[in-house]
Design an enzyme around this catalytic site. Structure first.
Site, short mmCIF file in Angstrom:
data_model
loop_
_atom_site.label_atom_id
_atom_site.label_comp_id
_atom_site.label_asym_id
_atom_site.label_seq_id
_atom_site.Cartn_x
_atom_site.Cartn_y
_atom_site.Cartn_z
CG HIS A 9 75.03 24.35 44.76
ND1 HIS A 9 74.95 25.55 44.33
CD2 HIS A 9 75.47 23.15 44.58
CE1 HIS A 9 75.64 24.96 42.70
NE2 HIS A 9 76.07 23.89 42.88
CD GLU A 79 76.12 17.94 39.67
OE1 GLU A 79 75.93 16.64 39.34
OE2 GLU A 79 75.40 19.19 39.25
#
Length: 198
Positions: A9, A79
């Protein structure tokens, strides 16, 4: 031949400030949005068959801005849960734990919603993501699969793709708003490109 395309990202305030950003849903900065949009040329001409993103906003938004439509979210691509180190920089952690290293020393438990994960637990999630995708990578005429997620989890994806211990993810530095590819050469899993940005 179909490749596994990894997209980290774009920048967030926490990534900019080098704070561990696990499951906290931090949005992209303006720079992060720009980085995501600039990925489009790297994706042009690719036959994308499947897009899978982390459910966190920064990954979903990156996929949208990169022009990747119709993707599914997979919680296994979130994550690393940094536990008590969520939002904390490595520099600050090392003030209390000199020489601390995420890959070898792990994290401490945090508050509600941040119990923390071991590298082995992250690898278990990654292995679940890779299991259905691996047979398609490297097949002649197969489309690409794009994974849009986060720095550390994608580094574990890379280590596991290569058949390495997940701790070897430490060897694969990955910048925000970058594209990398994994594939096969003579049936052997390989890295075909790394950390590309426009």
């Amino acid at each position: 031949m179909g490749e596994l395309v990894l997209i980290r990202h774009g920048q967030t305030e926490w990534s900019r400030d080098r704070r561990h950003t696990g499951w906290t849903d931090v949005p992209l900065t303006q720079k992060g949005e720009r980085q995501a949009g600039e990925l489009r040329p790297l994706l042009e001409g690719r036959d994308v068959g499947r897009v899978v993103t982390s459910p966190l906003t920064r990954a979903v938004r990156t996929a949208e801005l990169a022009g990747l439509r119709g993707g599914a979210t997979d919680p296994d691509l979130r994550e690393w849960d940094y536990g008590g180190y969520e939002g904390v920089t490595t520099v600050d952690i090392r003030r209390e734990r000199p020489g601390w290293d995420l890959w070898s020393d792990g994290v401490v438990p945090g508050g509600p919603g941040h119990r923390g994960e071991t590298v082995e637990e992250v690898a278990e999630r990654v292995d679940r993501v890779l299991a259905p995708l691996a047979p398609l990578v490297g097949d002649a005429g197969a489309p690409d699969t794009v994974l849009v997620a986060h720095g550390h989890v994608l580094r574990v994806v890379t280590a596991r793709w290569l058949g390495l211990d997940p701790r070897n993810g430490a060897l694969f530095a990955l910048g925000t708003g970058t594209l990398s590819t994994l594939g096969r050469e003579h049936d052997r899993p390989v890295v075909t490109s790394w950390n590309l940005s426009p």
